[in-house]
Design a protein around this motif. Structure first.
Motif, mmCIF file in Angstrom:
data_model
loop_
_atom_site.group_PDB
_atom_site.id
_atom_site.type_symbol
_atom_site.label_atom_id
_atom_site.label_comp_id
_atom_site.label_asym_id
_atom_site.label_seq_id
_atom_site.Cartn_x
_atom_site.Cartn_y
_atom_site.Cartn_z
ATOM 1 N N LEU A 142 0.820 -1.211 0.000
ATOM 2 C CA LEU A 142 0.000 0.000 0.000
ATOM 3 C C LEU A 142 0.854 1.261 0.000
ATOM 4 C CD1 LEU A 142 -2.780 -1.167 2.492
ATOM 5 C CD2 LEU A 142 -2.972 -0.885 0.008
ATOM 6 N N PHE A 143 1.967 1.247 0.723
ATOM 7 C CA PHE A 143 2.885 2.381 0.690
ATOM 8 C C PHE A 143 3.490 2.559 -0.704
ATOM 9 C CE2 PHE A 143 3.698 2.390 5.460
ATOM 10 C CZ PHE A 143 3.287 3.699 5.644
ATOM 11 N N SER A 144 3.800 1.421 -1.364
ATOM 12 C CA SER A 144 4.501 1.466 -2.651
ATOM 13 C C SER A 144 3.701 2.162 -3.738
ATOM 14 C CB SER A 144 4.865 0.042 -3.099
ATOM 15 O OG SER A 144 5.747 -0.573 -2.189
ATOM 16 N N ILE A 145 2.395 2.215 -3.578
ATOM 17 C CA ILE A 145 1.547 2.898 -4.557
ATOM 18 C C ILE A 145 1.983 4.344 -4.747
ATOM 19 C CG2 ILE A 145 -0.826 3.680 -5.019
ATOM 20 C CD1 ILE A 145 -1.788 1.254 -3.410
ATOM 21 N N SER A 146 2.527 4.941 -3.689
ATOM 22 C CA SER A 146 2.853 6.369 -3.736
ATOM 23 C C SER A 146 4.344 6.655 -3.885
ATOM 24 C CB SER A 146 2.329 7.050 -2.463
ATOM 25 O OG SER A 146 2.961 6.532 -1.307
ATOM 26 N N VAL A 147 5.151 5.681 -4.262
ATOM 27 C CA VAL A 147 6.591 5.912 -4.399
ATOM 28 C C VAL A 147 6.878 6.978 -5.456
ATOM 29 C CG1 VAL A 147 8.735 4.868 -5.259
ATOM 30 C CG2 VAL A 147 7.385 3.683 -3.535
ATOM 31 N N VAL A 148 6.216 6.881 -6.613
ATOM 32 C CA VAL A 148 6.430 7.858 -7.688
ATOM 33 C C VAL A 148 5.985 9.249 -7.244
ATOM 34 C CG1 VAL A 148 5.865 8.495 -10.050
ATOM 35 C CG2 VAL A 148 6.155 6.100 -9.455
ATOM 36 N N THR A 149 4.826 9.318 -6.631
ATOM 37 C CA THR A 149 4.301 10.626 -6.231
ATOM 38 C C THR A 149 5.172 11.283 -5.171
ATOM 39 O OG1 THR A 149 2.819 9.632 -4.567
ATOM 40 C CG2 THR A 149 1.951 9.913 -6.778
ATOM 41 N N GLN A 150 5.725 10.489 -4.259
ATOM 42 C CA GLN A 150 6.615 11.059 -3.241
ATOM 43 C C GLN A 150 7.854 11.685 -3.885
ATOM 44 O OE1 GLN A 150 7.354 8.455 0.305
ATOM 45 N NE2 GLN A 150 5.807 7.169 -0.619
ATOM 46 N N GLY A 151 8.442 10.974 -4.872
ATOM 47 C CA GLY A 151 9.617 11.500 -5.558
ATOM 48 C C GLY A 151 9.321 12.793 -6.298
ATOM 49 N N LEU A 152 8.182 12.850 -6.972
ATOM 50 C CA LEU A 152 7.821 14.053 -7.724
ATOM 51 C C LEU A 152 7.517 15.225 -6.802
ATOM 52 C CD1 LEU A 152 5.576 12.521 -10.539
ATOM 53 C CD2 LEU A 152 7.887 13.447 -10.772
ATOM 54 N N VAL A 153 6.900 14.945 -5.661
ATOM 55 C CA VAL A 153 6.626 16.016 -4.692
ATOM 56 C C VAL A 153 7.931 16.624 -4.198
ATOM 57 C CG1 VAL A 153 5.788 16.482 -2.363
ATOM 58 C CG2 VAL A 153 4.345 15.224 -3.962
ATOM 59 N N HIS A 154 8.935 15.783 -3.885
ATOM 60 C CA HIS A 154 10.244 16.288 -3.454
ATOM 61 C C HIS A 154 10.813 17.261 -4.488
ATOM 62 C CE1 HIS A 154 11.106 14.143 0.217
ATOM 63 N NE2 HIS A 154 10.796 12.984 -0.319
ATOM 64 N N LEU A 155 10.722 16.886 -5.758
ATOM 65 C CA LEU A 155 11.301 17.702 -6.818
ATOM 66 C C LEU A 155 10.559 19.024 -6.982
ATOM 67 C CD1 LEU A 155 13.265 18.053 -9.203
ATOM 68 C CD2 LEU A 155 11.539 16.922 -10.637
ATOM 69 N N PHE A 156 9.236 18.972 -7.079
ATOM 70 C CA PHE A 156 8.478 20.196 -7.369
ATOM 71 C C PHE A 156 8.436 21.142 -6.173
ATOM 72 C CE2 PHE A 156 7.199 17.695 -10.975
ATOM 73 C CZ PHE A 156 7.091 18.647 -11.975
ATOM 74 N N VAL A 157 8.517 20.607 -4.972
ATOM 75 C CA VAL A 157 8.652 21.486 -3.803
ATOM 76 C C VAL A 157 9.965 22.248 -3.891
ATOM 77 C CG1 VAL A 157 9.067 21.496 -1.311
ATOM 78 C CG2 VAL A 157 7.148 20.210 -2.237
ATOM 79 N N ARG A 158 11.051 21.567 -4.247
ATOM 80 C CA ARG A 158 12.339 22.232 -4.382
ATOM 81 C C ARG A 158 12.337 23.220 -5.552
ATOM 82 N NH1 ARG A 158 13.870 17.774 -1.493
ATOM 83 N NH2 ARG A 158 15.711 18.037 -0.146
ATOM 84 N N ALA A 159 11.576 22.899 -6.589
ATOM 85 C CA ALA A 159 11.478 23.833 -7.714
ATOM 86 C C ALA A 159 10.860 25.152 -7.258
ATOM 87 C CB ALA A 159 10.643 23.211 -8.834
ATOM 88 N N TYR A 160 9.838 25.073 -6.440
ATOM 89 C CA TYR A 160 9.237 26.283 -5.878
ATOM 90 C C TYR A 160 10.224 26.997 -4.949
ATOM 91 C CZ TYR A 160 4.372 25.995 -7.467
ATOM 92 O OH TYR A 160 3.226 26.021 -8.225
ATOM 93 N N TYR A 161 10.919 26.233 -4.107
ATOM 94 C CA TYR A 161 11.854 26.828 -3.159
ATOM 95 C C TYR A 161 13.027 27.500 -3.873
ATOM 96 C CZ TYR A 161 9.511 24.282 0.602
ATOM 97 O OH TYR A 161 8.592 23.804 1.495
ATOM 98 N N ALA A 162 13.407 26.978 -5.042
ATOM 99 C CA ALA A 162 14.513 27.564 -5.796
ATOM 100 C C ALA A 162 14.246 29.027 -6.127
ATOM 101 C CB ALA A 162 14.766 26.774 -7.080
ATOM 102 N N GLY A 163 12.983 29.352 -6.282
ATOM 103 C CA GLY A 163 12.615 30.735 -6.560
ATOM 104 C C GLY A 163 12.137 31.475 -5.331
ATOM 105 N N GLY A 164 12.307 30.880 -4.144
ATOM 106 C CA GLY A 164 11.847 31.511 -2.918
ATOM 107 C C GLY A 164 10.332 31.531 -2.796
ATOM 108 N N LEU A 165 9.648 30.669 -3.547
ATOM 109 C CA LEU A 165 8.184 30.621 -3.541
ATOM 110 C C LEU A 165 7.733 29.447 -2.679
ATOM 111 C CD1 LEU A 165 7.754 31.126 -7.397
ATOM 112 C CD2 LEU A 165 7.697 32.883 -5.621
#
Length: 500
Positions: free
Chosen positions: A368-391
């Motif tokens: 059940l946890f494994s269902i969200s492995v891809v989504t967890q990785g993408l969230v890490h990336l896009f959160v950092r993308a926002y943070y890169a611009g101070g957003l």
């Protein structure tokens, strides 16, 4: 020989893929050590009260780390430091770090002291299902672990120097030595000191985590310096860091608060429920850390520089490239984890006191946890993308919604599972845990995955809207990787049936 080793540690890693591969290799090493750590814990303590106490004792220190230590996160400091360093204002950067260091140390000393005194009161909320003896043990361990957020916070603070100069080798070694410290605690301290021996191993690992920043501190002369003058001189920059960090800090705090509620709920679901939840969560984090976190961390300094220089085409191109790699590697891992879940759990955790019932429940939670492995990785990336611009406000808003959904879903699913026979029958049948006592724990990883999926859907939609980001290439990669993963999963399932 010594000079070669020193030169290796001092080498700058500039390319995205080179940095991601380096981080991924050491993340794999760290995760391997983490699996050894969990095997030793499961074999020594089993899925029972002792391991429940150990995992519960982390919740309050981790909440402090999220609410206070996250103010000095590399994701916030790197853009500011990179700007000062690239403009040649090194002395200003050093004084800025002294001000941040002083502010952090003073605040952490005050907060940790207050929490130390309030720990008995907080423990009643965290573990309502524990008896008095178990709760007292948890209070002792939690108090020792209050040293951990201080050490890890200092490591994050000076890790921003390591990453700003792209010394990824040193940074990538931190989680490796953190897990080594815990393993030392289990092997050598546990037999002599009991459960407190393991948490002293955690403190040892946290100390290693910080000490690995020392070579960068020495090389670039960013010496730790407690100075009220530096706080006054850099007050505006410190204020800026706090204001930028605040949404991110609230975001991380919401995650920890969500885990706080989940652990509290698990404590009343039966003996070993907390252990099974944490062990399965640690197993599923292996592909998430290796693929998602590695690419996100490797991309962040580059994204910060591109955003600062307003090179938006290149900025979006790097995000697209990293996203496709995360999807490409994470989906096959998800398929294999679901198909081979029982074998993975049995090989890694199945020793000593860890029994067959705990193995089956942990395997089902892992699926059940494994269902969200891809989504967890993408969230890490896009959160950092926002943070890169101070957003930082958008990720905060999205994470609050998804975390609240996970909390509400956890309580709602547990309620339905205990009262709707059809739901229990379907879940037990699909995951092969028919009539197994304690299967209600499966609702917690299911709630977590639902929250993560909603998180990435909202994050992608918002990012597309804010940056005119094209999602079609990601969708094409997802479809191709999904088809390949389904085929690989089907082949693995047939081979498993033939071999077993």
């Amino acid at each position: 020989m010594v000079n070669k080793v020193i030169k290796l540690f001092r080498r700058e890693v500039a390319g995205l893929h080179e940095a991601a591969i380096l981080l991924g290799l050491f993340a794999l090493t760290s995760q391997f050590l983490g699996l050894i750590r969990d095997r030793l814990l499961a074999g020594s303590l089993g899925a029972g009260t002792a391991l429940d106490i150990y995992y519960s004792s982390f919740r309050i220190p981790d909440l402090i780390f999220a609410t206070i230590a996250s103010f000095v996160s590399v994701t916030v400091l790197i853009p500011l430091l990179s700007q000062k360093i690239s403009e040649g204002r090194i002395a200003e950067a050093r004084n800025f770090m002294a001000g941040i260091f002083s502010s952090f140390l003073i605040v952490m000393a005050i907060i940790s002291s207050l929490v130390f005194l309030l720990m008995p009161f907080l423990a009643e909320w965290l573990a309502p299902g524990f008896d008095q003896e178990a709760r007292q043990e948890m209070i002792l361990l939690s108090r020792i672990l209050l040293l951990s957020p201080i050490l890890l916070g200092l490591s994050n603070l000076y890790g921003s120097i390591t990453q700003a100069y792209k010394k990824f080798l040193l940074y990538s070694l931190c989680p490796v030595f953190y897990n080594l410290g815990i393993i030392v605690g289990i092997v050598f301290f546990l037999p002599r000191l009991g459960l407190s021996g393991i948490v002293w191993g955690v403190i040892l690992g946290s100390s290693f985590h910080f000490l690995l920043q020392v070579p960068s501190i020495i090389e670039f002369e960013f010496w730790p310096r407690l100075s009220l003058t530096a706080i006054k001189q850099n007050f505006e920059d410190i204020k800026k860091v706090v204001l930028i960090s605040l949404p991110r800090t609230i975001t991380l705090s919401i995650n920890q608060i969500a885990l706080f509620f989940v652990v509290a709920l698990a404590s009343v679901l039966g003996q070993g429920a907390i252990s099974i939840f944490n062990l399965s969560f640690n197993l599923q984090s292996v592909p998430s850390v290796i693929f998602g976190v590695s690419y996100s961390v490797a991309a962040f300094p580059t994204l910060s520089n591109l955003f600062y220089k307003k090179q938006m085409k290149e900025f979006l191109g790097k995000i697209r490239e990293a996203s496709q790699h995360i999807i490409f590697w994470s989906l096959p891992a998800t398929a294999l984890f679901i198909v081979l879940r029982a074998q993975i759990v049995r090989v890694i955790l199945g020793s000593g006191e860890f029994g067959w019932t705990a193995t089956r429940l942990t395997a089902a939670c892992l699926a059940l946890f494994s269902i969200s492995v891809v989504t967890q990785g993408l969230v890490h990336l896009f959160v950092r993308a926002y943070y890169a611009g101070g957003l930082t406000k958008k990720p905060l808003f999205i994470n609050v919604l998804s975390s609240l959904l996970a909390i509400v879903s956890a309580f709602g699913l547990v309620y339905l599972y205990s009262r709707v026979d059809f739901l229990r029958y379907v879940v037990e049948k699909l995951l092969r845990v028919e009539n197994l006592e304690g299967s209600i724990i499966l609702m917690l990883p299911l709630a977590f995955s639902l929250g993560s999926i909603v998180n990435v859907v909202l994050m992608l939609w918002m990012f597309k809207k804010d940056f005119n980001f094209e999602l079609r290439p990601l969708a094409d990669t997802f479809i191709r990787a999904l088809l390949a993963s389904l085929l690989g999963g089907a082949v693995s399932y047939q081979l498993l049936n033939w071999l077993v």
